[in-house]
Motif scaffolding. Structure first.
Motif, PDB file in Angstrom:
ATOM      1  N   ASP A  13      -4.039  16.116 -14.221  1.00 42.31           N
ATOM      2  CA  ASP A  13      -3.371  17.081 -15.107  1.00 42.31           C
ATOM      3  C   ASP A  13      -4.092  18.429 -15.105  1.00 42.31           C
ATOM      4  O   ASP A  13      -3.454  19.489 -15.105  1.00 42.31           O
ATOM      5  CB  ASP A  13      -3.295  16.537 -16.531  1.00 42.31           C
ATOM      6  CG  ASP A  13      -2.335  15.359 -16.649  1.00 42.31           C
ATOM      7  OD1 ASP A  13      -1.445  15.247 -15.785  1.00 42.31           O
ATOM      8  OD2 ASP A  13      -2.480  14.559 -17.593  1.00 42.31           O
TER       9      ASP A  13
ATOM     10  N   GLY B 206      -6.366  19.264 -12.740  1.00 38.19           N
ATOM     11  CA  GLY B 206      -6.759  19.617 -11.383  1.00 38.19           C
ATOM     12  C   GLY B 206      -8.266  19.613 -11.194  1.00 38.19           C
ATOM     13  O   GLY B 206      -8.816  20.456 -10.491  1.00 38.19           O
TER      14      GLY B 206
ATOM     15  N   ARG C 287       1.439  20.616   2.574  1.00 37.96           N
ATOM     16  CA  ARG C 287       0.600  19.452   2.283  1.00 37.96           C
ATOM     17  C   ARG C 287      -0.449  19.310   3.386  1.00 37.96           C
ATOM     18  O   ARG C 287      -0.293  19.877   4.482  1.00 37.96           O
ATOM     19  CB  ARG C 287       1.447  18.174   2.205  1.00 37.96           C
ATOM     20  CG  ARG C 287       2.569  18.229   1.185  1.00 37.96           C
ATOM     21  CD  ARG C 287       3.190  16.878   0.950  1.00 37.96           C
ATOM     22  NE  ARG C 287       2.335  16.037   0.097  1.00 37.96           N
ATOM     23  CZ  ARG C 287       2.277  16.136  -1.219  1.00 37.96           C
ATOM     24  NH1 ARG C 287       3.003  17.025  -1.858  1.00 37.96           N
ATOM     25  NH2 ARG C 287       1.491  15.331  -1.928  1.00 37.96           N
TER      26      ARG C 287
ATOM     27  N   GLN D 254       3.958  22.049  -4.255  1.00 37.56           N
ATOM     28  CA  GLN D 254       3.697  20.660  -3.869  1.00 37.56           C
ATOM     29  C   GLN D 254       3.117  19.900  -5.059  1.00 37.56           C
ATOM     30  O   GLN D 254       2.238  20.392  -5.755  1.00 37.56           O
ATOM     31  CB  GLN D 254       2.709  20.603  -2.709  1.00 37.56           C
ATOM     32  CG  GLN D 254       3.199  21.288  -1.447  1.00 37.56           C
ATOM     33  CD  GLN D 254       4.396  20.595  -0.843  1.00 37.56           C
ATOM     34  OE1 GLN D 254       4.421  19.378  -0.685  1.00 37.56           O
ATOM     35  NE2 GLN D 254       5.418  21.381  -0.504  1.00 37.56           N
ATOM     36  N   GLU D 255       3.600  18.703  -5.270  1.00 42.65           N
ATOM     37  CA  GLU D 255       3.097  17.841  -6.331  1.00 42.65           C
ATOM     38  C   GLU D 255       2.398  16.624  -5.730  1.00 42.65           C
ATOM     39  O   GLU D 255       2.663  16.238  -4.592  1.00 42.65           O
ATOM     40  CB  GLU D 255       4.248  17.388  -7.244  1.00 42.65           C
ATOM     41  CG  GLU D 255       4.953  18.532  -7.953  1.00 42.65           C
ATOM     42  CD  GLU D 255       6.119  18.054  -8.810  1.00 42.65           C
ATOM     43  OE1 GLU D 255       6.478  16.851  -8.703  1.00 42.65           O
ATOM     44  OE2 GLU D 255       6.665  18.862  -9.573  1.00 42.65           O
ATOM     45  N   GLY D 256       1.513  16.023  -6.512  1.00 44.35           N
ATOM     46  CA  GLY D 256       0.847  14.801  -6.072  1.00 44.35           C
ATOM     47  C   GLY D 256      -0.077  14.978  -4.892  1.00 44.35           C
ATOM     48  O   GLY D 256      -0.187  14.086  -4.036  1.00 44.35           O
ATOM     49  N   LEU D 257      -0.796  16.108  -4.840  1.00 40.49           N
ATOM     50  CA  LEU D 257      -1.722  16.333  -3.728  1.00 40.49           C
ATOM     51  C   LEU D 257      -2.895  15.362  -3.755  1.00 40.49           C
ATOM     52  O   LEU D 257      -3.561  15.152  -2.731  1.00 40.49           O
ATOM     53  CB  LEU D 257      -2.224  17.777  -3.750  1.00 40.49           C
ATOM     54  CG  LEU D 257      -1.181  18.852  -3.395  1.00 40.49           C
ATOM     55  CD1 LEU D 257      -1.747  20.249  -3.618  1.00 40.49           C
ATOM     56  CD2 LEU D 257      -0.709  18.695  -1.954  1.00 40.49           C
TER      57      LEU D 257
ATOM     58  N   PRO E 254      -6.611  21.184  -7.150  1.00 43.50           N
ATOM     59  CA  PRO E 254      -5.319  21.021  -7.825  1.00 43.50           C
ATOM     60  C   PRO E 254      -4.495  19.857  -7.281  1.00 43.50           C
ATOM     61  O   PRO E 254      -4.441  19.632  -6.069  1.00 43.50           O
ATOM     62  CB  PRO E 254      -4.617  22.357  -7.571  1.00 43.50           C
ATOM     63  CG  PRO E 254      -5.232  22.870  -6.306  1.00 43.50           C
ATOM     64  CD  PRO E 254      -6.672  22.425  -6.344  1.00 43.50           C
ATOM     65  N   ASP E 255      -3.864  19.149  -8.200  1.00 39.39           N
ATOM     66  CA  ASP E 255      -2.928  18.092  -7.809  1.00 39.39           C
ATOM     67  C   ASP E 255      -1.555  18.685  -7.508  1.00 39.39           C
ATOM     68  O   ASP E 255      -0.797  18.137  -6.706  1.00 39.39           O
ATOM     69  CB  ASP E 255      -2.824  17.054  -8.927  1.00 39.39           C
ATOM     70  CG  ASP E 255      -1.945  15.872  -8.561  1.00 39.39           C
ATOM     71  OD1 ASP E 255      -2.142  15.314  -7.462  1.00 39.39           O
ATOM     72  OD2 ASP E 255      -1.052  15.519  -9.362  1.00 39.39           O
ATOM     73  N   ASP E 256      -1.243  19.795  -8.161  1.00 41.77           N
ATOM     74  CA  ASP E 256       0.020  20.506  -7.939  1.00 41.77           C
ATOM     75  C   ASP E 256      -0.301  21.937  -7.539  1.00 41.77           C
ATOM     76  O   ASP E 256      -1.036  22.629  -8.251  1.00 41.77           O
ATOM     77  CB  ASP E 256       0.878  20.532  -9.204  1.00 41.77           C
ATOM     78  CG  ASP E 256       1.271  19.136  -9.684  1.00 41.77           C
ATOM     79  OD1 ASP E 256       1.167  18.192  -8.871  1.00 41.77           O
ATOM     80  OD2 ASP E 256       1.664  19.011 -10.849  1.00 41.77           O
ATOM     81  N   ALA E 257       0.242  22.389  -6.425  1.00 44.00           N
ATOM     82  CA  ALA E 257       0.001  23.765  -5.982  1.00 44.00           C
ATOM     83  C   ALA E 257       1.016  24.141  -4.913  1.00 44.00           C
ATOM     84  O   ALA E 257       1.428  23.309  -4.104  1.00 44.00           O
ATOM     85  CB  ALA E 257      -1.420  23.932  -5.439  1.00 44.00           C
TER      86      ALA E 257
ATOM     87  N   ASN F 296      -6.115  22.641  -0.731  1.00 38.60           N
ATOM     88  CA  ASN F 296      -5.942  21.202  -0.547  1.00 38.60           C
ATOM     89  C   ASN F 296      -6.931  20.613   0.452  1.00 38.60           C
ATOM     90  O   ASN F 296      -6.759  19.499   0.935  1.00 38.60           O
ATOM     91  CB  ASN F 296      -4.493  20.849  -0.152  1.00 38.60           C
ATOM     92  CG  ASN F 296      -4.031  21.504   1.135  1.00 38.60           C
ATOM     93  OD1 ASN F 296      -4.836  21.796   2.020  1.00 38.60           O
ATOM     94  ND2 ASN F 296      -2.731  21.745   1.248  1.00 38.60           N
TER      95      ASN F 296
END
Length: 560
Positions: free
Chosen positions: A90, A92, A126, A66-69, A60-63, A140
């Motif tokens: 979008d 993930g 993060r 947290q955004e922009g992982l 996932p990019d967002d989890a 992540n």
């Protein structure tokens, strides 16, 4: 002689091969590297390839807020075949495109820390990777096949790390090779992984391993004191539930700097609890006592006993957890706290509920949107549920002359959850309580939970012959911010804020507010007509809010 040597050599080769990386559905080899002077983790992943030539990995990019992982992703490459790699933030997904018919893929990717400087509450979830240590969560750190079956054999190879480097996670400690057999992928996806300069403290409770992993130089307490609190908490909680089934459990605790105030965050995970705590002299061991006792109680209330509809039953999963946090600490004198602590915490909870502007909101108003966006709604089920639990506990004890208590209700609910997979619903809770309550419990539940009416504590205290004060100081901030919190929208005339000089229209350039606390001053930096004004006051007002007296007689009557 030659045959014997040959046989020995073949046997040695066989034994050597048996000691290699164990067979698994998914394997990860994790290694520390430095790329362009930046410490990173290199992760080589071996997995089954999709026969259609497109293998999709979840990452996932967002989890977790947290955004922009994907900013933490470095170089990615397929090692054993030619192909291409696409990132789809979008959805993930990391998409691996490769020749059809390939049985297995070897895929390598690099992870790095995507922020600079000290960590704060904003970066805790993060990836943290530096020269001293790493601190990551499954989602992540490890990409997983999108089409993976529910249970997989997973191997984790940490052998590339230096011998002195701590390796510790939700599945074991100081194991350079881990094989997680028949691993539930959902449980694997909810885990903590730390390494580096962490210190490990180990113990056991009835043969089951427990540990604390921490690092840094703590200002407010010693490692040993924290571990003692953890050990006591888990021992008494497991004894309460008569549940010593968990063979391994760990708590990870990392410090972060904070100049003003204290704060801590914690997350319950598979076989573990991960927490980050402000490291200053405003933090104290008492906060760790509360944190461990509340959050670890969720192993049973909220995890084993699950809500049918999450927010709808928060009065139980959060409120009853809160009540049993107070009760467990006091009855077992964890860190020396006793019945006076129980009364102090109950009184604080009463004050908080009575001071709340939503104190009598219906249960239906504690919905997803309100709970996650409004402070008072987020705290309401804690306060309401804890006081309701106290009311039920005392009522059952009084009706049965001390033979039964709310403990018996909780044990019945736990038994049904473990043997019948029973979820916590309102109808089910009423059904169980009808066995213990003298009277129409459904009406009581409708009044105090569904409709949100406060329990008549004055009548209850009188009935129980408890000593109490009929009024007390409660929290009143005394003003409202504008929506952007840059100005004062309105002030309650006669409030402490008004008396201190706060006025509508003042611009706010600094603030320090301990939400809900009557023991800390509100500090405001205001600007009025180009003049800067510094104001401080205690946010209190007198109200008809009953408070129990902390006497030996009260403690004895409450059964603490």
């Amino acid at each position: 002689m030659f045959k014997r040597v040959l046989l020995t050599a073949l046997l040695a080769t066989f034994l050597f091969s048996c000691q290699q990386e164990p067979e698994s559905d998914i394997s990860y080899e994790i290694a520390p590297v430095v790329v362009d002077s930046i410490p990173q983790l290199k992760i080589k992943m071996t997995l089954e390839a999709s026969p259609d030539g497109i293998t999709t990995l979840s990452f996932p990019d967002d989890a977790w807020g947290q955004e922009g992982l994907y900013n933490s992703l470095g170089k990615m490459e397929l090692l054993n075949v030619e192909g291409a790699i696409e990132k789809d933030a979008d959805s993930g997904h990391i998409v691996l495109m490769h020749p059809k018919g390939v049985k297995h893929l070897e895929f390598q990717y690099f992870l790095k820390q995507d922020f600079q400087g000290d960590i704060s509450t904003r970066e805790i979830y993060r990836p943290i990777i530096n020269k001293d240590y790493f601190h990551l969560f499954s989602h992540n750190m490890f990409m997983v096949p999108e089409n993976a079956e529910e249970n997989q054999d997973i191997s984790l190879d940490w052998s590339s790390f230096p011998e002195e480097y701590t390796i510790h996670n939700s599945f074991g400690s100081q194991e350079k090779m881990q094989l997680l057999q028949d691993m539930d992928m959902e449980l694997f996806g909810s885990a903590i992984f730390v390494g580096g300069d962490f210190r490990i403290y180990n113990g056991d409770i009835q043969g089951n391993k427990i540990s604390l992993a921490t690092r840094g130089k703590w200002i407010p307490f010693k490692d040993e004191d924290v571990f003692k609190v953890l050990e006591e908490t888990l021992t008494y909680q497991r004894n309460f539930w008569n549940d010593h089934s968990q063979a391994y459990f760990t708590v990870t605790m990392q410090p972060f700097p904070q100049e003003n105030g204290s704060s801590f965050q914690g997350t319950g995970l598979t076989n573990s609890f991960a927490t980050s705590v402000s490291n200053n002299d405003l933090t104290d061991i008492g906060q760790m006592v509360y944190l461990f006792n509340h959050e670890l109680m969720h192993n049973w209330i909220g995890h084993t006993i699950t809500n049918e509809n999450e927010e709808e039953q928060y009065w139980f999963s959060e409120g009853f957890t809160e009540y049993y946090t107070f009760k467990n600490i006091a009855k077992n004198k964890i860190n020396g706290l006793d019945g006076s602590f129980f009364i102090d915490e109950l009184n604080r909870t009463i004050r908080d509920l009575y001071a709340s502007s939503v104190g009598e909101a219906s249960n239906s108003e504690i919905n997803y949107d309100n709970f996650w966006t409004n402070y008072e709604y987020s705290k309401l089920p804690y306060w309401r549920g804890a006081i309701f639990a106290f009311y039920l506990d005392q009522g059952i004890q009084q009706d049965t002359e001390g033979e039964k208590s709310l403990d018996d209700v909780m044990h019945q609910i736990y038994a049904d959850a473990t043997t019948k997979d029973q979820k916590l619903t309102h109808d089910y809770f009423i059904e169980v309580m009808d066995r213990f309550w003298d009277g129409d419990f459904e009406a009581v539940f409708q009044q105090h939970i569904e409709e949100g009416q406060k329990v008549d504590l004055v009548a209850l205290f009188d009935e129980l012959e408890l000593e109490y004060s009929p009024e007390s100081d409660i929290y009143e901030l005394g003003f409202e911010f504008t929506e952007d919190r840059k100005e004062i929208a309105s002030v309650i005339e006669g409030s402490q804020a008004w008396e201190a000089g706060v006025r509508a229209g003042d611009e706010v350039f600094s603030r320090s507010i301990w939400q809900g606390s009557i023991d800390h001053e509100v500090e405001l930096g205001l600007r009025r007509n180009s003049e800067e004004i510094n104001i401080a006051y205690f946010p209190i007002t007198k109200a008809a809010v009953p408070q129990l007296k902390s006497t030996a007689e009260n403690i004895e009557k409450l059964g603490i």
